[in-house]
Design a protein around this motif. Sequence first.
Motif, PDB file in Angstrom:
ATOM      1  N   GLN A   5       0.840  -1.191   0.000  1.00  0.00           N
ATOM      2  CA  GLN A   5       0.000   0.000   0.000  1.00  0.00           C
ATOM      3  C   GLN A   5       0.877   1.244   0.000  1.00  0.00           C
ATOM      4  O   GLN A   5       1.952   1.263   0.612  1.00  0.00           O
ATOM      5  CB  GLN A   5      -0.917   0.013   1.230  1.00  0.00           C
ATOM      6  N   TYR A   7       0.790   5.707   0.083  1.00  0.00           N
ATOM      7  CA  TYR A   7       0.088   6.963   0.329  1.00  0.00           C
ATOM      8  C   TYR A   7       0.876   8.095  -0.316  1.00  0.00           C
ATOM      9  O   TYR A   7       2.071   8.252  -0.063  1.00  0.00           O
ATOM     10  CB  TYR A   7      -0.066   7.186   1.830  1.00  0.00           C
ATOM     11  N   VAL A  47       2.125  11.185   9.734  1.00  0.00           N
ATOM     12  CA  VAL A  47       2.137   9.907   9.006  1.00  0.00           C
ATOM     13  C   VAL A  47       3.507   9.233   9.044  1.00  0.00           C
ATOM     14  O   VAL A  47       3.741   8.266   8.310  1.00  0.00           O
ATOM     15  CB  VAL A  47       1.683  10.107   7.542  1.00  0.00           C
ATOM     16  N   ILE A  55       2.319   0.903   5.022  1.00  0.00           N
ATOM     17  CA  ILE A  55       1.930   1.894   4.018  1.00  0.00           C
ATOM     18  C   ILE A  55       3.123   2.795   3.720  1.00  0.00           C
ATOM     19  O   ILE A  55       3.547   3.587   4.570  1.00  0.00           O
ATOM     20  CB  ILE A  55       0.741   2.754   4.515  1.00  0.00           C
ATOM     21  N   VAL A  57       5.102   5.964   2.099  1.00  0.00           N
ATOM     22  CA  VAL A  57       4.705   7.364   1.941  1.00  0.00           C
ATOM     23  C   VAL A  57       5.511   8.018   0.819  1.00  0.00           C
ATOM     24  O   VAL A  57       6.745   7.922   0.783  1.00  0.00           O
ATOM     25  CB  VAL A  57       4.891   8.157   3.251  1.00  0.00           C
ATOM     26  N   VAL A 108      -3.527   5.611  -2.091  1.00  0.00           N
ATOM     27  CA  VAL A 108      -4.358   6.710  -1.612  1.00  0.00           C
ATOM     28  C   VAL A 108      -3.592   8.013  -1.811  1.00  0.00           C
ATOM     29  O   VAL A 108      -2.381   8.070  -1.559  1.00  0.00           O
ATOM     30  CB  VAL A 108      -4.725   6.524  -0.124  1.00  0.00           C
ATOM     31  N   THR A 110      -3.807  12.352  -1.126  1.00  0.00           N
ATOM     32  CA  THR A 110      -4.467  13.509  -0.510  1.00  0.00           C
ATOM     33  C   THR A 110      -3.689  14.773  -0.838  1.00  0.00           C
ATOM     34  O   THR A 110      -2.540  14.717  -1.277  1.00  0.00           O
ATOM     35  CB  THR A 110      -4.563  13.409   1.028  1.00  0.00           C
ATOM     36  N   ILE A 122      -5.813   7.883   6.951  1.00  0.00           N
ATOM     37  CA  ILE A 122      -5.215   7.146   5.834  1.00  0.00           C
ATOM     38  C   ILE A 122      -5.417   5.649   6.023  1.00  0.00           C
ATOM     39  O   ILE A 122      -5.785   4.927   5.083  1.00  0.00           O
ATOM     40  CB  ILE A 122      -3.717   7.482   5.702  1.00  0.00           C
ATOM     41  N   GLN A 123      -5.204   5.161   7.219  1.00  0.00           N
ATOM     42  CA  GLN A 123      -5.396   3.739   7.487  1.00  0.00           C
ATOM     43  C   GLN A 123      -6.861   3.342   7.302  1.00  0.00           C
ATOM     44  O   GLN A 123      -7.154   2.254   6.798  1.00  0.00           O
ATOM     45  CB  GLN A 123      -4.911   3.411   8.897  1.00  0.00           C
ATOM     46  N   LEU A 144      -9.384  13.388  -0.415  1.00  0.00           N
ATOM     47  CA  LEU A 144      -8.728  12.084  -0.494  1.00  0.00           C
ATOM     48  C   LEU A 144      -9.353  11.271  -1.605  1.00  0.00           C
ATOM     49  O   LEU A 144     -10.578  11.251  -1.770  1.00  0.00           O
ATOM     50  CB  LEU A 144      -8.849  11.353   0.843  1.00  0.00           C
ATOM     51  N   GLY A 146      -8.610   7.277  -3.405  1.00  0.00           N
ATOM     52  CA  GLY A 146      -7.807   6.071  -3.378  1.00  0.00           C
ATOM     53  C   GLY A 146      -8.409   5.017  -4.272  1.00  0.00           C
ATOM     54  O   GLY A 146      -9.608   5.035  -4.565  1.00  0.00           O
TER      55      GLY A 146
END
Length: 219
Positions: A5, A7, A47, A55, A57, A108, A110, A122-123, A144, A146
Amino acid sequence: MKNNQAYIIFTRIPTPGKCKTRLIPTYSGQEASDLQGDLLADLLASVANLPAAGIDVFVAYSDEQDPTNFLDSLPDTVQAFAQHGENIGERMNNAMATVFAAGYQEVVLTGSDLPELTAQTIQRAFAVMKEIVIGPSADGGYYLIGAQRGVDLAPLFTAQIDWGQSTVLQSTLRAITRHDVQFLDAQLDVDTPDDLERVKQHLDHHNQQFQYWFTEEEK
């Protein structure tokens, strides 16, 4: 080892006169730029532990200036790349495509001007995602977006959408009627002086730099 995953924080490089321009002339170009930087710093701090939770970043940054100093300021756990595209829709589409191409299964994205946004949001987005997940914003857009790997995102970003207007979310939903869309709670982004006044009363411990910005402006 890479996680499945990812972000993406979609942001402008803090630059006077180039970001948060709707705050001008209530605030100077420098003050607006400082705010952009402080909001981003708070978000990155919030984050920071996501990679350990599965996740990765990324920061997708704008191209107003030489990014060297900006990139040097980012945490070591964050990966970064430049935005590309003629409008914000193309840039978001390209950013997500870049990360999917690296092998991630869920992505995802943002903005960075979101004082209410936390790692838990986010989670939550990944937890509820089936095909597409959207976090509506109070101004009629979304903060957001995703999607899972394999979802065709082109209609979402290339439809006739008036970016920056109050119809963005409505137009987006019309373009993706074939998909299973999950929704998060609405949040407020900071674009105008009125937005600042609304969020001022709801700042939390994760808004450390944002609170400092307010303190400096009130001196």
